[in-house]
Design an enzyme around this catalytic site. Structure first.
Site, short mmCIF file in Angstrom:
data_model
loop_
_atom_site.label_atom_id
_atom_site.label_comp_id
_atom_site.label_asym_id
_atom_site.label_seq_id
_atom_site.Cartn_x
_atom_site.Cartn_y
_atom_site.Cartn_z
N SER A 22 14.81 -9.21 -17.18
CA SER A 22 14.35 -8.29 -16.12
C SER A 22 15.18 -7.01 -16.12
O SER A 22 15.01 -6.16 -15.26
CB SER A 22 14.46 -8.98 -14.76
OG SER A 22 15.77 -9.50 -14.57
N ASN A 109 21.33 -16.51 -7.91
CA ASN A 109 20.29 -16.63 -6.88
C ASN A 109 20.69 -15.97 -5.56
O ASN A 109 19.88 -15.31 -4.93
CB ASN A 109 19.94 -18.10 -6.64
CG ASN A 109 19.37 -18.76 -7.89
OD1 ASN A 109 19.09 -18.06 -8.87
ND2 ASN A 109 19.20 -20.06 -7.86
N HIS A 155 -17.34 8.37 15.42
CA HIS A 155 -18.39 8.14 14.41
C HIS A 155 -18.59 9.36 13.52
O HIS A 155 -19.68 9.57 12.99
CB HIS A 155 -19.73 7.75 15.05
CG HIS A 155 -19.63 6.70 16.11
ND1 HIS A 155 -19.79 5.36 15.85
CD2 HIS A 155 -19.35 6.79 17.43
CE1 HIS A 155 -19.63 4.66 16.97
NE2 HIS A 155 -19.35 5.51 17.94
N SER A 276 -10.24 23.80 -10.99
CA SER A 276 -11.09 23.03 -11.88
C SER A 276 -11.08 23.69 -13.26
O SER A 276 -10.94 24.90 -13.37
CB SER A 276 -12.51 23.01 -11.31
OG SER A 276 -13.46 22.86 -12.35
N LYS A 282 -13.43 26.73 -7.75
CA LYS A 282 -12.89 25.55 -7.07
C LYS A 282 -11.43 25.67 -6.64
O LYS A 282 -10.60 26.21 -7.35
CB LYS A 282 -13.03 24.31 -7.98
CG LYS A 282 -14.43 23.78 -8.09
CD LYS A 282 -15.07 23.39 -6.78
CE LYS A 282 -14.71 22.00 -6.30
NZ LYS A 282 -15.10 20.89 -7.13
N ASN A 284 -9.16 22.69 -5.03
CA ASN A 284 -9.30 21.27 -4.66
C ASN A 284 -8.07 20.73 -3.94
O ASN A 284 -6.94 21.08 -4.26
CB ASN A 284 -9.54 20.43 -5.91
CG ASN A 284 -10.89 20.73 -6.54
OD1 ASN A 284 -11.85 21.07 -5.84
ND2 ASN A 284 -10.97 20.63 -7.85
N GLU A 289 -5.98 13.90 -1.94
CA GLU A 289 -6.75 12.84 -2.60
C GLU A 289 -5.84 11.82 -3.28
O GLU A 289 -6.08 10.62 -3.24
CB GLU A 289 -7.70 13.46 -3.63
CG GLU A 289 -8.80 14.28 -3.00
CD GLU A 289 -9.55 15.09 -4.04
OE1 GLU A 289 -10.43 14.54 -4.71
OE2 GLU A 289 -9.26 16.30 -4.20
N TYR A 316 15.07 -21.29 -5.05
CA TYR A 316 14.75 -20.22 -5.97
C TYR A 316 13.79 -20.69 -7.06
O TYR A 316 13.90 -21.81 -7.55
CB TYR A 316 16.03 -19.66 -6.63
CG TYR A 316 15.73 -18.55 -7.62
CD1 TYR A 316 15.58 -17.24 -7.18
CD2 TYR A 316 15.56 -18.83 -8.98
CE1 TYR A 316 15.26 -16.23 -8.08
CE2 TYR A 316 15.25 -17.81 -9.87
CZ TYR A 316 15.10 -16.51 -9.42
OH TYR A 316 14.79 -15.52 -10.30
N GLN A 321 11.47 -13.32 -9.54
CA GLN A 321 11.88 -12.13 -10.28
C GLN A 321 10.77 -11.07 -10.22
O GLN A 321 11.03 -9.89 -10.42
CB GLN A 321 12.18 -12.52 -11.74
CG GLN A 321 12.63 -11.39 -12.61
CD GLN A 321 13.27 -11.90 -13.90
OE1 GLN A 321 14.39 -12.39 -13.90
NE2 GLN A 321 12.53 -11.82 -15.00
N LYS A 324 10.63 -7.53 -7.72
CA LYS A 324 11.23 -6.21 -7.82
C LYS A 324 10.26 -5.09 -8.16
O LYS A 324 10.25 -4.04 -7.52
CB LYS A 324 12.39 -6.23 -8.81
CG LYS A 324 13.61 -6.87 -8.20
CD LYS A 324 14.62 -7.26 -9.23
CE LYS A 324 15.25 -8.58 -8.90
NZ LYS A 324 14.32 -9.73 -8.87
N1 ARG Z 1 16.82 -11.93 -12.66
C1 ARG Z 1 16.71 -12.93 -11.66
C2 ARG Z 1 15.75 -12.45 -10.56
O1 ARG Z 1 15.52 -11.31 -10.49
C3 ARG Z 1 18.02 -13.20 -11.03
C4 ARG Z 1 18.17 -14.60 -10.53
C5 ARG Z 1 17.98 -15.52 -11.64
N2 ARG Z 1 18.39 -16.84 -11.36
C6 ARG Z 1 18.15 -17.83 -12.19
N3 ARG Z 1 18.59 -18.98 -11.88
N4 ARG Z 1 17.45 -17.66 -13.26
O2 ARG Z 1 15.24 -13.23 -9.80
#
Ligand code: ARG
Length: 461
Positions: A22, A109, A155, A276, A282, A284, A289, A316, A321, A324
């Site tokens: 990640s 975790n 309306h 445009s 135009k 716009n 939008e 967990y 993951q 994010k």
């Molecule tokens: N990269 C993991 C996440 O974003 C961090 C926690 C990972 N923990 C594990 N036991 N694999 O969730």
């Protein structure tokens, strides 16, 4: 070898390595990760779990890594999976055994949960600040248009006369709720999961209150399983951002309508419009939008995370993951939309004559006409029917209410007198709506004062 490579006898398949990592997106948590680790090490030393020398060397090492990341001298690697292991590996490379002691009484975790809370807490404050900027732009425009009469709609049909100030201030109210919602979200977010460990706490004599305090949290979370399983704070923030975007999107929709030739209530500044490639005439409202369009994207972020979380057993799971990217995307999107939207509102040119002209058609003083008869003693429901008949008569004869002669009016009711013409004047209709929250200047002045005070009060947050 992996940090966790001890029980393995084979290299990770390279496909798995990329799939599992990640670091491409969680690298943006580097500051929070380091901040959390510095606090954790300090607490470990204060509780006698690691030596003071180790703590000091960890602190210095992490500060050096932070400086190098900010100077862009560090290349993170997918081999170390995520930001937590990248930083830890770098630290150990630099300071040796002390670096290997940092992860005592901790798990990724609880580490990831603390990092994300710290990150979102700061971002949330920035978003709230941008909302206040938009409120200021609304306020500045509203102050100039307290006497600018426009048709209010239901309306999308012309309904009753209001002022442009009141219309803008309605958005000011929506945004007030957005700011307080974010502040409220922060209260629940500001609880520290560090020390939850992998899920079951730890046998070391840690002090969770100390790390919570060092990191500016109100308290440690009460249950270690909950500490590593909870993503409510991310969902709540996404919910708040979705509602905020919904407000921007409604406002954007009105801006788009208002600058169409059909309305022409406003003209956007050249710097906030686009042209445009084929139609030379135009101009716009692309900004509005795009804000409307990006609203769908933020809703998608919310739905994505809600769905990812819905079937997860405690505690967990790696699915988490996936939290994010949607939160980062939603925050980036909102933070991109707000300043450009604010600039568009601050620079738009309002065309009061066109608003007034639109207000003049559509019988938006019909309620006032009924109220006139009611003041003269007719029950409102009868007055309503009488004016309905008048409107019918007007549409048949191509006239407005105020264009009818006294004789024509009196054919419907003898209660009509000369003073009806003043009562039907739009400025009077609007100006007399002095009920709390109404469009009369006295009332928009009060709303303007309240919004001014609100902005001042919430600025520091
Ligand atoms: N990269 C993991 C996440 O974003 C961090 C926690 C990972 N923990 C594990 N036991 N694999 O969730």
């Amino acid at each position: 070898m992996k940090l966790w490579g001890g029980r393995f006898r084979k290299e990770t398949d390279s496909l798995v390595n990329d799939f599992n990592s990640s670091i491409q997106f969680d690298c943006r948590l580097y500051r929070e990760d380091i901040e959390g680790s510095i606090a954790h090490a300090r607490m470990l030393a204060d509780c006698g779990i690691i030596s003071r020398e180790d703590q000091e060397s960890i602190k210095a090492g992490l500060e050096g890594i932070l400086a190098d990341i900010e100077a862009e001298n560090i290349a993170f690697t997918a081999d170390n999976e995520d930001i937590h292991m990248n930083v830890e590996a770098l630290l150990t490379e630099r300071i040796g055994d002390a670096g290997k002691r940092l992860h005592t009484a901790r798990s990724r975790n609880d580490q990831v949960a603390v990092d994300l809370r710290l990150y979102l807490r700061r971002e949330l404050g920035e978003v709230a600040g941008q909302v206040l900027d938009l409120q200021q732009a609304i306020l500045d425009q509203a102050k100039q248009h307290q006497s600018t009469v426009m048709p209010g709609y239901t309306h999308l049909q012309r309904a009753q006369p209001i002022s442009f100030a009141q219309h803008l201030l309605a958005y000011g109210e929506q945004l007030k709720r957005d700011v307080t919602r974010l502040e409220d979200c922060k209260k629940r977010m500001n609880i520290c999961p560090l020390g939850s460990g992998a899920l079951a706490g730890t046998t070391y004599p840690i002090d969770r209150w100390e790390t919570a305090e060092l990191l500016g949290f109100d308290a440690p979370c009460s249950n270690s399983l909950d500490g590593v399983s909870d993503r409510d704070y991310a969902l709540e923030l996404l919910g708040d951002l979705s509602i905020l975007m919904m407000h921007l999107s409604r406002f954007a929709e009105e801006v788009i309508l208002w600058c169409s030739w059909e309305f022409k209530f406003i003209e956007l500044d050249d710097a906030y419009s686009t042209g445009s490639s084929i139609m030379p005439q135009k101009k716009n409202p692309d900004v509005a939008e795009l804000v409307r369009g990006k609203t769908g994207r933020v809703y998608g972020d919310l739905m994505g995370l809600l769905t990812a979380m819905k079937g997860l057993p405690l505690a967990y799971n790696k699915d988490m993951q996936e939290d994010k990217e949607p939160v980062f995307d939603a925050i980036d999107t909102v933070k991109m939309c707000l300043p450009v939207f604010t600039g568009m509102i601050a620079t738009m040119k309002v065309l009061p004559a066109n608003m007034r002209r639109a207000a003049g058609g559509g019988f938006i003083n019909a309620t006032d006409c009924a109220d006139y008869l009611t003041r003269k003693g007719m029950p409102f429901r009868d007055a309503y029917t009488a004016v309905g008949n008048l409107v019918y008569y007007c549409t048949e004869n191509g006239k407005l209410l105020e264009e009818l002669s006294l004789e024509e009016l009196q054919n419907i009711s003898p209660l009509f007198g000369e003073d009806v013409y003043e009562a039907l004047r739009l400025e009077a209709c609007m100006g007399q709506r002095r009920s709390w929250g109404g469009p009369a200047v006295e009332e928009t002045s009060r709303q303007i004062e309240e919004l001014t005070a609100f902005i001042k009060e919430h600025r520091h947050e």
